[in-house]
Design a protein around this motif. Structure first.
Motif, short mmCIF file in Angstrom:
data_model
loop_
_atom_site.label_atom_id
_atom_site.label_comp_id
_atom_site.label_asym_id
_atom_site.label_seq_id
_atom_site.Cartn_x
_atom_site.Cartn_y
_atom_site.Cartn_z
N SER A 197 0.70 -1.18 -0.01
CA SER A 197 0.12 0.02 -0.06
C SER A 197 0.85 1.16 -0.02
O SER A 197 2.27 1.27 0.41
N ALA A 198 0.42 2.14 -0.40
CA ALA A 198 1.12 3.64 -0.65
C ALA A 198 0.14 4.46 0.37
O ALA A 198 -1.21 4.30 0.48
N PHE A 199 0.59 5.72 0.88
CA PHE A 199 0.01 6.50 1.74
C PHE A 199 -0.06 7.91 0.84
O PHE A 199 0.99 8.35 0.43
N SER A 200 -1.43 8.19 1.02
CA SER A 200 -1.69 9.64 -0.15
C SER A 200 -1.28 10.78 0.80
O SER A 200 -1.43 10.91 1.89
N VAL A 201 -0.54 11.66 0.04
CA VAL A 201 0.13 13.14 0.70
C VAL A 201 -0.79 14.25 -0.10
O VAL A 201 -0.15 15.29 0.15
N ALA A 202 -1.69 13.68 -0.72
CA ALA A 202 -2.44 14.93 -1.34
C ALA A 202 -3.40 15.95 -0.53
O ALA A 202 -3.85 17.00 -1.02
N ASP A 203 -3.57 15.48 0.54
CA ASP A 203 -4.39 16.27 1.77
C ASP A 203 -3.79 17.62 1.92
O ASP A 203 -2.38 17.72 2.07
N ASP A 230 -1.05 17.49 13.97
CA ASP A 230 -1.88 16.54 15.11
C ASP A 230 -1.88 15.11 14.66
O ASP A 230 -2.62 14.30 14.97
N LYS A 231 -0.72 14.80 13.83
CA LYS A 231 -0.76 13.35 13.53
C LYS A 231 0.62 12.71 13.55
O LYS A 231 1.60 13.41 13.32
N LEU A 232 0.79 11.72 13.76
CA LEU A 232 2.04 10.80 13.59
C LEU A 232 2.07 9.86 12.69
O LEU A 232 0.88 9.20 12.54
N LEU A 233 2.72 9.73 11.81
CA LEU A 233 2.82 8.81 10.85
C LEU A 233 3.45 7.39 11.12
O LEU A 233 4.74 7.48 11.52
N VAL A 234 3.00 6.09 10.81
CA VAL A 234 3.61 5.07 11.44
C VAL A 234 3.80 4.13 10.28
O VAL A 234 2.62 3.72 9.28
N LEU A 235 4.91 3.40 10.04
CA LEU A 235 5.05 2.44 8.99
C LEU A 235 5.43 1.04 9.88
O LEU A 235 6.46 1.08 10.44
N ASP A 236 4.57 0.16 9.69
CA ASP A 236 4.77 -1.04 10.48
C ASP A 236 5.61 -2.28 9.31
O ASP A 236 5.24 -2.56 8.37
N GLU A 241 2.49 -1.84 6.33
CA GLU A 241 1.28 -0.92 6.08
C GLU A 241 1.66 0.30 6.86
O GLU A 241 2.03 0.51 7.91
N PHE A 242 0.92 1.50 6.31
CA PHE A 242 1.13 2.82 6.90
C PHE A 242 -0.12 3.09 7.67
O PHE A 242 -1.25 2.54 7.59
N SER A 243 -0.15 3.82 8.74
CA SER A 243 -1.01 4.13 9.49
C SER A 243 -0.95 5.50 10.13
O SER A 243 0.33 6.10 10.00
N GLU A 302 -6.95 5.36 19.31
CA GLU A 302 -6.94 6.59 18.21
C GLU A 302 -7.38 7.96 18.66
O GLU A 302 -7.31 8.92 18.12
N SER A 303 -7.79 7.98 20.16
CA SER A 303 -8.44 9.27 20.39
C SER A 303 -7.24 10.19 21.26
O SER A 303 -6.55 9.51 21.92
#
Length: 387
Positions: A197-203, A230-236, A241-243, A302-303
């Motif tokens: 999977s790829a992670f979209s950065v178009a936001d 307000d986010k941490l990016l994680v790659l397992d 997989e990104f989350s 997630e909160s």
């Protein structure tokens, strides 16, 4: 009385050696006789010893140098001996006139040669044994359809707890169009693959892409802080997989006037929780001050409301700080005082222990500006080659 069988004697000696308090004392014991050395350098024994004793910090890799930790750090004698025995010029690695280290983990150093997209020369080496692995180029069919806009560097990762200790992964993170992708080299298969999977950065809220070159590695996952506010990016790396993890509540917990969020890093702390050290500067005083804010989020929820502030560590005044690395329950910071006329910075690397918040001076360094990273080097010099 019958003489004990040799293997029983070896088992008794192993149990004695396991009870030695430090790797330095184990190293001294290994020099007593050939039998002691054989037992102590055996992989199964060292694996058991590591479970009881964390690997000692020996120093930092920077450019073509190795900076050993200095007294009064307890690993200083071992670090000096290691620095004399190892080759951190990487002259034993063929294929490139100059290799530049871009990561270090488990006694190995990841080297980078050419910076040409899809033809980057990479090698992984053990500076002590002078063994190395030259990685193959990424197959052209994997990159032919991708338009690389930004390269966020190569990182070393472990394969898994059940695999051979000599195995490793190399993870390359790139921005292709509007997608963040990873290419992975596996030393077991000796092949490159790409993430499923790829992670979209178009936001449009995506900011500070440059911070993707600075990540934390913990329990098989890479964490990127300060990519969004307000986010941490994680790659397992186990499933590639990104989350993301909500982190906006972290700064609300920090009650400092004029605070500026410098950088957040995942640190090795409580099992089953995400812990972060966030470097914060306070600009409301004549002399800016720096603090490390220690926060924890239980159960990877997630909160953002689940974040708790554990402590705020005030760093000594009169210095500037930036994060260097984090590993084995420590955060490492680079402390500098002033810019010299010739363009050199007087630096000192310090450690902050996650569990105790204790600060220690590790080693001094002088480098040109502040544009090259330091990579902490932990290891057991008694180990057999890691490659």
């Amino acid at each position: 009385m019958a003489t004990p069988a040799p293997h029983f004697v070896d088992e008794i000696l192993e149990e004695i050696f396991l009870r030695l308090p430090t790797p330095a004392e184990l190293a001294r014991a290994s020099t007593a006789c050939p039998r002691f050395h054989r037992i102590i350098t055996d992989r199964p024994f060292l694996r058991r010893f590591r479970k009881l004793h964390p690997p000692p910090l020996l120093g930092f890799v920077d450019g073509s140098r190795f900076l050993p930790v200095q007294a009064p750090h307890p690993s200083a004698p071992l670090a000096r001996a290691f620095a004399d025995a190892a080759d951190f010029t990487y002259s034993f690695v063929p294929g490139c006139s100059r290799w530049v280290p871009c990561d270090a983990r488990d006694g190995r150093v990841l080297l980078r040669g050419s910076i040409t997209y899809s033809s980057t020369k990479l090698a992984v080496c053990d500076p002590l044994s002078r063994r190395y692995v030259l990685l193959p180029l990424i197959p052209k069919e994997m990159t032919a359809q991708q338009h690389c806009l930004a390269d966020f560097g190569h990182k070393l990762a472990t394969i898994g707890k059940d695999e051979d200790e000599t195995s490793f992964k190399v993870v390359w993170t790139v921005l292709c169009g509007s997608k963040l992708m990873v290419f992975v080299y596996n030393s077991v298969t000796t092949e490159w693959s790409t993430s499923s999977s790829a992670f979209s950065v178009a936001d449009p809220s995506w900011q500070n892409l440059g911070n993707l070159s600075r990540s934390s590695y913990l329990d098989g996952c890479f964490y990127w802080g300060s990519v969004w506010e307000d986010k941490l990016l994680v790659l397992d790396t186990r499933n590639m997989e990104f989350s993301t993890i909500d982190s906006g509540h972290i700064m609300q917990l920090v009650d400092l006037p004029g605070k500026t969020w410098c950088f957040s890093s995942a640190v090795d702390g409580t099992k089953g929780a995400v812990e972060m050290f966030t470097l914060v500067s306070d600009q409301d005083h004549a002399e800016p001050s720096f603090h490390l804010c220690h926060t924890i989020q239980q159960n990877n929820g997630e909160s953002s409301d689940e974040w708790k502030l554990k402590s705020i560590i005030s760093l000594p005044l009169g210095f500037g700080y930036c994060t260097v690395d984090e590993a084995e329950g420590f955060m490492f910071l680079l402390r500098n005082r002033e810019l010299q006329p010739a363009g050199y910075v007087e630096d000192l690397i310090i450690s902050v222990e996650v569990k105790t918040s204790e600060l220690k001076n590790l080693c001094g360094a002088t480098r040109f500006h502040v544009d090259r990273g330091f990579h902490s080097y932990f290891g057991f010099p008694l180990s057999k080659p890691s490659l």
